[in-house]
Design a protein around this motif. Sequence first.
Motif, PDB file in Angstrom:
ATOM      1  N   HIS A  21      43.468  38.379   8.089  1.00 37.07           N
ATOM      2  CA  HIS A  21      42.553  38.642   9.199  1.00 37.07           C
ATOM      3  C   HIS A  21      42.812  40.011   9.812  1.00 37.07           C
ATOM      4  O   HIS A  21      42.191  40.398  10.787  1.00 37.07           O
ATOM      5  CB  HIS A  21      42.622  37.531  10.257  1.00 37.07           C
ATOM      6  CG  HIS A  21      43.859  37.519  11.094  1.00 37.07           C
ATOM      7  ND1 HIS A  21      44.123  38.478  12.048  1.00 37.07           N
ATOM      8  CD2 HIS A  21      44.886  36.642  11.131  1.00 37.07           C
ATOM      9  CE1 HIS A  21      45.261  38.191  12.649  1.00 37.07           C
ATOM     10  NE2 HIS A  21      45.747  37.104  12.106  1.00 37.07           N
ATOM     11  N   THR A  33      35.657  35.653  14.159  1.00 39.58           N
ATOM     12  CA  THR A  33      35.073  34.345  13.885  1.00 39.58           C
ATOM     13  C   THR A  33      35.642  33.865  12.558  1.00 39.58           C
ATOM     14  O   THR A  33      35.647  34.608  11.577  1.00 39.58           O
ATOM     15  CB  THR A  33      33.543  34.420  13.809  1.00 39.58           C
ATOM     16  OG1 THR A  33      33.168  35.416  12.836  1.00 39.58           O
ATOM     17  CG2 THR A  33      32.955  34.785  15.159  1.00 39.58           C
ATOM     18  N   SER A  49      44.510  32.199  16.814  1.00 40.50           N
ATOM     19  CA  SER A  49      44.270  32.100  18.248  1.00 40.50           C
ATOM     20  C   SER A  49      45.349  32.816  19.051  1.00 40.50           C
ATOM     21  O   SER A  49      45.053  33.482  20.048  1.00 40.50           O
ATOM     22  CB  SER A  49      44.214  30.626  18.666  1.00 40.50           C
ATOM     23  OG  SER A  49      43.996  30.498  20.047  1.00 40.50           O
ATOM     24  N   SER A  55      39.177  34.371  19.853  1.00 38.87           N
ATOM     25  CA  SER A  55      38.528  34.125  18.566  1.00 38.87           C
ATOM     26  C   SER A  55      37.763  32.804  18.591  1.00 38.87           C
ATOM     27  O   SER A  55      38.170  31.837  19.260  1.00 38.87           O
ATOM     28  CB  SER A  55      39.566  34.095  17.443  1.00 38.87           C
ATOM     29  OG  SER A  55      40.123  35.368  17.226  1.00 38.87           O
ATOM     30  N   SER A  56      36.673  32.762  17.856  1.00 35.96           N
ATOM     31  CA  SER A  56      35.877  31.551  17.708  1.00 35.96           C
ATOM     32  C   SER A  56      36.135  30.979  16.321  1.00 35.96           C
ATOM     33  O   SER A  56      35.869  31.649  15.309  1.00 35.96           O
ATOM     34  CB  SER A  56      34.390  31.877  17.884  1.00 35.96           C
ATOM     35  OG  SER A  56      33.597  30.732  17.644  1.00 35.96           O
ATOM     36  N   GLN A  57      36.672  29.753  16.260  1.00 34.28           N
ATOM     37  CA  GLN A  57      37.089  29.188  14.983  1.00 34.28           C
ATOM     38  C   GLN A  57      36.557  27.771  14.807  1.00 34.28           C
ATOM     39  O   GLN A  57      36.524  26.985  15.751  1.00 34.28           O
ATOM     40  CB  GLN A  57      38.614  29.147  14.888  1.00 34.28           C
ATOM     41  CG  GLN A  57      39.279  30.511  15.030  1.00 34.28           C
ATOM     42  CD  GLN A  57      40.775  30.402  14.804  1.00 34.28           C
ATOM     43  OE1 GLN A  57      41.261  30.400  13.676  1.00 34.28           O
ATOM     44  NE2 GLN A  57      41.522  30.323  15.894  1.00 34.28           N
ATOM     45  N   GLY A  79      38.628  27.758  21.986  1.00 39.01           N
ATOM     46  CA  GLY A  79      37.857  28.448  20.967  1.00 39.01           C
ATOM     47  C   GLY A  79      37.960  27.847  19.582  1.00 39.01           C
ATOM     48  O   GLY A  79      37.356  28.364  18.638  1.00 39.01           O
ATOM     49  N   ALA A  98      28.081  34.853   9.119  1.00 39.30           N
ATOM     50  CA  ALA A  98      28.555  34.203  10.347  1.00 39.30           C
ATOM     51  C   ALA A  98      30.033  34.433  10.625  1.00 39.30           C
ATOM     52  O   ALA A  98      30.457  34.374  11.782  1.00 39.30           O
ATOM     53  CB  ALA A  98      28.282  32.702  10.280  1.00 39.30           C
ATOM     54  N   TYR A  99      30.840  34.713   9.577  1.00 36.22           N
ATOM     55  CA  TYR A  99      32.289  34.697   9.748  1.00 36.22           C
ATOM     56  C   TYR A  99      32.971  35.985   9.283  1.00 36.22           C
ATOM     57  O   TYR A  99      32.569  36.587   8.291  1.00 36.22           O
ATOM     58  CB  TYR A  99      32.897  33.517   8.974  1.00 36.22           C
ATOM     59  CG  TYR A  99      32.405  32.171   9.464  1.00 36.22           C
ATOM     60  CD1 TYR A  99      32.891  31.616  10.637  1.00 36.22           C
ATOM     61  CD2 TYR A  99      31.439  31.469   8.737  1.00 36.22           C
ATOM     62  CE1 TYR A  99      32.427  30.387  11.089  1.00 36.22           C
ATOM     63  CE2 TYR A  99      30.969  30.245   9.179  1.00 36.22           C
ATOM     64  CZ  TYR A  99      31.477  29.705  10.360  1.00 36.22           C
ATOM     65  OH  TYR A  99      31.014  28.494  10.805  1.00 36.22           O
ATOM     66  N   ASP A 100      34.023  36.350  10.008  1.00 38.63           N
ATOM     67  CA  ASP A 100      34.905  37.435   9.568  1.00 38.63           C
ATOM     68  C   ASP A 100      35.896  36.941   8.528  1.00 38.63           C
ATOM     69  O   ASP A 100      36.349  37.712   7.674  1.00 38.63           O
ATOM     70  CB  ASP A 100      35.703  37.994  10.754  1.00 38.63           C
ATOM     71  CG  ASP A 100      34.827  38.626  11.812  1.00 38.63           C
ATOM     72  OD1 ASP A 100      34.118  39.587  11.474  1.00 38.63           O
ATOM     73  OD2 ASP A 100      34.852  38.156  12.965  1.00 38.63           O
ATOM     74  N   LYS A 130      30.627  38.040   7.117  1.00 39.75           N
ATOM     75  CA  LYS A 130      30.097  39.291   7.642  1.00 39.75           C
ATOM     76  C   LYS A 130      30.461  40.426   6.690  1.00 39.75           C
ATOM     77  O   LYS A 130      31.424  40.307   5.913  1.00 39.75           O
ATOM     78  CB  LYS A 130      30.688  39.574   9.024  1.00 39.75           C
ATOM     79  CG  LYS A 130      30.307  38.575  10.092  1.00 39.75           C
ATOM     80  CD  LYS A 130      30.962  38.926  11.414  1.00 39.75           C
ATOM     81  CE  LYS A 130      30.612  37.909  12.483  1.00 39.75           C
ATOM     82  NZ  LYS A 130      31.243  38.232  13.795  1.00 39.75           N
TER      83      LYS A 130
END
Length: 227
Positions: A21, A33, A49, A55-57, A79, A98-100, A130
């Motif tokens: 990440h 994300t 986190s 972060s949104s997980q 999150g 939608a996601y990293d 993404k």
Amino acid sequence: MWTSPTPPPSENAVRTDAGLHRGRHRAPGTPITALHLGGGGLTLPRYVSATRSGSSQLVVDRDATLMETVTEALPPPPGLDIRIADARDAVTSARPHAYDLIVTDVLIRTGVPARLTSLEFLTAVAAALKPGGHYALNILDAVPFAFARRQVATFRAVFDEVRLFAEPDVLRGDRIGNLVVAGGPPAGAPLLSGAELDRFAGDARPLTDADAVDSPPALPLKPTADR
């Protein structure tokens, strides 16, 4: 999810997944994300986190009992949402870009389910990432690494850049162990990439839904002699 008798991931595998990440499009500490296919003890989501607050997980796991046990013992951080669902369905129904980060860490008694290893599945994963996003697949394998080689070939059919992370003694054939195949911009310190990964993959062909199989289960390489 991690289901006995399959062993939990090594610390190296967790560190490897976590390193993905740190993409060049996301500065350290920046929220991301992430989609985690397989919850286990929520180790990696908690790491993200802790190091990337805000972060949104989403964690997707089919084992409601396991997720309830884990979250009762240690509530999930803000999150982090948990969905009891099928991993492939979660990917194919995801919004584009939608996601990293997407991580597949689904090891059952027979290994990684075949439907999470095919070209068609990886194509859906790539569509949910993404631009500049990362995908990591945690598997178990041992010499001659027939499954890992075909996974590398499958990743290369979808991602421009592919890397392999593993403990050196696993690649030497000393034991069965975790290998993480990763696609996306360079991140972390892979054991194999470029020409070395070319030699590892050899003439392996990508897996498709038509010929995909479960990854090797966690079995000892050699029987232990009676004492």
